[in-house]
Design a protein around this motif. Structure first.
Motif, PDB file in Angstrom:
ATOM      1  N   LYS A  88      13.510   6.548   1.487  1.00  0.00           N
ATOM      2  CA  LYS A  88      13.313   5.113   1.355  1.00  0.00           C
ATOM      3  C   LYS A  88      11.923   4.847   0.802  1.00  0.00           C
ATOM      4  O   LYS A  88      10.993   5.624   0.997  1.00  0.00           O
ATOM      5  CB  LYS A  88      13.454   4.449   2.721  1.00  0.00           C
ATOM      6  CG  LYS A  88      14.879   4.426   3.239  1.00  0.00           C
ATOM      7  CD  LYS A  88      14.936   3.688   4.556  1.00  0.00           C
ATOM      8  CE  LYS A  88      16.347   3.714   5.114  1.00  0.00           C
ATOM      9  NZ  LYS A  88      16.414   3.077   6.438  1.00  0.00           N
ATOM     10  N   CYS A 133       3.545   4.341   8.911  1.00  0.00           N
ATOM     11  CA  CYS A 133       4.414   3.875   7.849  1.00  0.00           C
ATOM     12  C   CYS A 133       4.168   4.778   6.647  1.00  0.00           C
ATOM     13  O   CYS A 133       3.005   5.014   6.284  1.00  0.00           O
ATOM     14  CB  CYS A 133       4.064   2.420   7.516  1.00  0.00           C
ATOM     15  SG  CYS A 133       4.805   1.770   6.017  1.00  0.00           S
ATOM     16  N   TYR A 159       0.525   7.417   3.627  1.00  0.00           N
ATOM     17  CA  TYR A 159       0.924   6.676   4.806  1.00  0.00           C
ATOM     18  C   TYR A 159      -0.159   5.686   5.203  1.00  0.00           C
ATOM     19  O   TYR A 159      -1.332   5.818   4.873  1.00  0.00           O
ATOM     20  CB  TYR A 159       1.307   7.598   5.977  1.00  0.00           C
ATOM     21  CG  TYR A 159       0.174   8.206   6.747  1.00  0.00           C
ATOM     22  CD1 TYR A 159      -0.201   9.519   6.522  1.00  0.00           C
ATOM     23  CD2 TYR A 159      -0.498   7.490   7.743  1.00  0.00           C
ATOM     24  CE1 TYR A 159      -1.239  10.095   7.239  1.00  0.00           C
ATOM     25  CE2 TYR A 159      -1.535   8.054   8.457  1.00  0.00           C
ATOM     26  CZ  TYR A 159      -1.894   9.363   8.210  1.00  0.00           C
ATOM     27  OH  TYR A 159      -2.918   9.927   8.922  1.00  0.00           O
ATOM     28  N   TRP A 190       9.431  -4.004   1.569  1.00  0.00           N
ATOM     29  CA  TRP A 190       9.308  -4.237   3.001  1.00  0.00           C
ATOM     30  C   TRP A 190       9.942  -3.114   3.811  1.00  0.00           C
ATOM     31  O   TRP A 190      11.059  -2.685   3.523  1.00  0.00           O
ATOM     32  CB  TRP A 190      10.001  -5.547   3.372  1.00  0.00           C
ATOM     33  CG  TRP A 190       9.343  -6.741   2.757  1.00  0.00           C
ATOM     34  CD1 TRP A 190       9.468  -7.163   1.465  1.00  0.00           C
ATOM     35  CD2 TRP A 190       8.440  -7.638   3.390  1.00  0.00           C
ATOM     36  NE1 TRP A 190       8.691  -8.269   1.258  1.00  0.00           N
ATOM     37  CE2 TRP A 190       8.061  -8.589   2.412  1.00  0.00           C
ATOM     38  CE3 TRP A 190       7.931  -7.734   4.679  1.00  0.00           C
ATOM     39  CZ2 TRP A 190       7.164  -9.626   2.710  1.00  0.00           C
ATOM     40  CZ3 TRP A 190       7.058  -8.769   4.971  1.00  0.00           C
ATOM     41  CH2 TRP A 190       6.682  -9.703   3.982  1.00  0.00           C
ATOM     42  N   GLY A 191       9.215  -2.661   4.820  1.00  0.00           N
ATOM     43  CA  GLY A 191       9.828  -1.760   5.796  1.00  0.00           C
ATOM     44  C   GLY A 191      10.736  -2.554   6.726  1.00  0.00           C
ATOM     45  O   GLY A 191      10.723  -3.787   6.728  1.00  0.00           O
ATOM     46  N   CYS A 232       5.654  -3.154   7.852  1.00  0.00           N
ATOM     47  CA  CYS A 232       4.795  -2.493   6.874  1.00  0.00           C
ATOM     48  C   CYS A 232       5.265  -2.895   5.481  1.00  0.00           C
ATOM     49  O   CYS A 232       6.478  -2.846   5.197  1.00  0.00           O
ATOM     50  CB  CYS A 232       4.892  -0.992   7.071  1.00  0.00           C
ATOM     51  SG  CYS A 232       4.045  -0.006   5.826  1.00  0.00           S
ATOM     52  N   VAL A 274       9.793   2.533   1.675  1.00  0.00           N
ATOM     53  CA  VAL A 274       8.874   2.308   2.792  1.00  0.00           C
ATOM     54  C   VAL A 274       9.612   2.643   4.080  1.00  0.00           C
ATOM     55  O   VAL A 274      10.692   2.098   4.334  1.00  0.00           O
ATOM     56  CB  VAL A 274       8.384   0.838   2.842  1.00  0.00           C
ATOM     57  CG1 VAL A 274       7.497   0.618   4.063  1.00  0.00           C
ATOM     58  CG2 VAL A 274       7.627   0.486   1.568  1.00  0.00           C
ATOM     59  N   GLU A 275       9.048   3.539   4.862  1.00  0.00           N
ATOM     60  CA  GLU A 275       9.681   3.934   6.113  1.00  0.00           C
ATOM     61  C   GLU A 275       8.721   3.744   7.267  1.00  0.00           C
ATOM     62  O   GLU A 275       7.536   4.091   7.158  1.00  0.00           O
ATOM     63  CB  GLU A 275      10.125   5.399   6.057  1.00  0.00           C
ATOM     64  CG  GLU A 275      11.339   5.632   5.181  1.00  0.00           C
ATOM     65  CD  GLU A 275      11.998   6.974   5.439  1.00  0.00           C
ATOM     66  OE1 GLU A 275      11.706   7.911   4.688  1.00  0.00           O
ATOM     67  OE2 GLU A 275      12.818   7.068   6.371  1.00  0.00           O
ATOM     68  N   GLN A 276       9.259   3.237   8.352  1.00  0.00           N
ATOM     69  CA  GLN A 276       8.444   3.010   9.534  1.00  0.00           C
ATOM     70  C   GLN A 276       9.008   3.739  10.731  1.00  0.00           C
ATOM     71  O   GLN A 276      10.195   4.083  10.767  1.00  0.00           O
ATOM     72  CB  GLN A 276       8.408   1.516   9.874  1.00  0.00           C
ATOM     73  CG  GLN A 276       7.743   0.652   8.833  1.00  0.00           C
ATOM     74  CD  GLN A 276       7.576  -0.769   9.301  1.00  0.00           C
ATOM     75  OE1 GLN A 276       8.081  -1.709   8.686  1.00  0.00           O
ATOM     76  NE2 GLN A 276       6.843  -0.960  10.395  1.00  0.00           N
ATOM     77  N   TYR A 281       5.111   5.645   2.469  1.00  0.00           N
ATOM     78  CA  TYR A 281       5.616   5.019   1.255  1.00  0.00           C
ATOM     79  C   TYR A 281       5.812   6.079   0.187  1.00  0.00           C
ATOM     80  O   TYR A 281       5.132   7.113   0.184  1.00  0.00           O
ATOM     81  CB  TYR A 281       4.682   3.908   0.772  1.00  0.00           C
ATOM     82  CG  TYR A 281       3.272   4.354   0.459  1.00  0.00           C
ATOM     83  CD1 TYR A 281       2.310   4.444   1.455  1.00  0.00           C
ATOM     84  CD2 TYR A 281       2.893   4.668  -0.848  1.00  0.00           C
ATOM     85  CE1 TYR A 281       1.021   4.843   1.156  1.00  0.00           C
ATOM     86  CE2 TYR A 281       1.609   5.064  -1.153  1.00  0.00           C
ATOM     87  CZ  TYR A 281       0.667   5.153  -0.145  1.00  0.00           C
ATOM     88  OH  TYR A 281      -0.611   5.561  -0.444  1.00  0.00           O
TER      89      TYR A 281
END
Lengths: 112, 111
Positions: free
Chosen positions: A2, A23, A70, A102-103, A88, A4-6, A25
């Motif tokens: 993905k 987070c 991150y 957007w996360g 994030c 952005v991942e959180q 990216y």
């Protein structure tokens, strides 16, 4: 992967605790980053912008690690009112792109 | 302070109705955005506009259209509402490539 991942969360912490969210990216060219806070059934509100290596605002510290791609958000001395979802957000900065990525958010519950 | 307002906080419409959601910002921002937010799916961009009469598709434009006749106003139109368009709709504005500011959202239910 993905864009952005959180951390999936939820995080449950006692009042006064220190909590950190990470987070990651995927676009190494991204130049600007944001943390937003969203309360239940409300709109997202800007918490912090992160344009260089990091930013601090009172109990909140955001750090950026470009090499590892991150961003982290550290909350010290947690308050009950910090309970919210933290989003994030990354600006991939492709050309004149105005879109943000957007996360999905990390949920935080601060307990008495 | 930036202020973004949306015409309704809650709206209930019937399947097949045409629905208008209005958004107004008072900071002379060039960019305006429409998102929808659903549990587990996060914020998804429907359309955005970077100038009057200009629009660009976001990630999920199907079933929606937009209008920007004045800089401060950005409208989202559901041509024929369907139950899968039940959602929270959020409008945002920004200047350049900077942070976005959101309105309070419209919770739309299509029955």
């Amino acid at each position: 992967r993905k864009e952005v991942e959180q951390d999936p969360g939820p995080f449950n912490v006692p009042e006064g605790a220190t909590v950190a969210f990470n987070c990651t990216y995927s676009n190494s060219a991204s130049q600007s980053f944001f943390w937003y806070r969203q309360d239940c059934r409300k709109e997202p509100k800007l918490l912090m912008s992160v344009y260089s290596s990091g930013n601090e605002d009172g109990r909140f510290t955001a750090q950026l690690n470009r090499a590892s791609q991150y961003i982290s958000l550290l909350i010290r001395d947690s308050k009950l009112s910090d309970s919210a979802t933290y989003l994030c957000v990354v600006n991939p900065n492709a050309g004149n792109n105005r879109k943000l990525i957007w996360g999905l958010g990390t949920s935080l519950a601060v307990n008495p | 302070d930036v202020k973004v307002t949306q015409s309704s906080r809650y709206l209930v419409k019937r399947t097949g109705e045409k629905v208008f959601l209005e958004c107004v910002q008072d900071m002379d921002h060039e960019n305006m955005f429409w998102y929808r937010q659903d549990p587990g799916l996060g914020l998804r961009l429907i359309y955005f506009s970077y100038d009057v009469k200009m629009k660009e598709k976001g990630d999920i434009p199907e079933g929606y259209s937009v209008s920007r006749e004045k800089k401060e106003r950005f409208s989202l139109i559901l041509e024929s509402a369907s139950t899968n368009q039940t959602s929270m709709y959020l409008c945002a504005s920004s200047e350049g490539v900077h942070e976005q500011y959101f309105g309070p959202g419209t919770r739309l239910t299509v029955t």
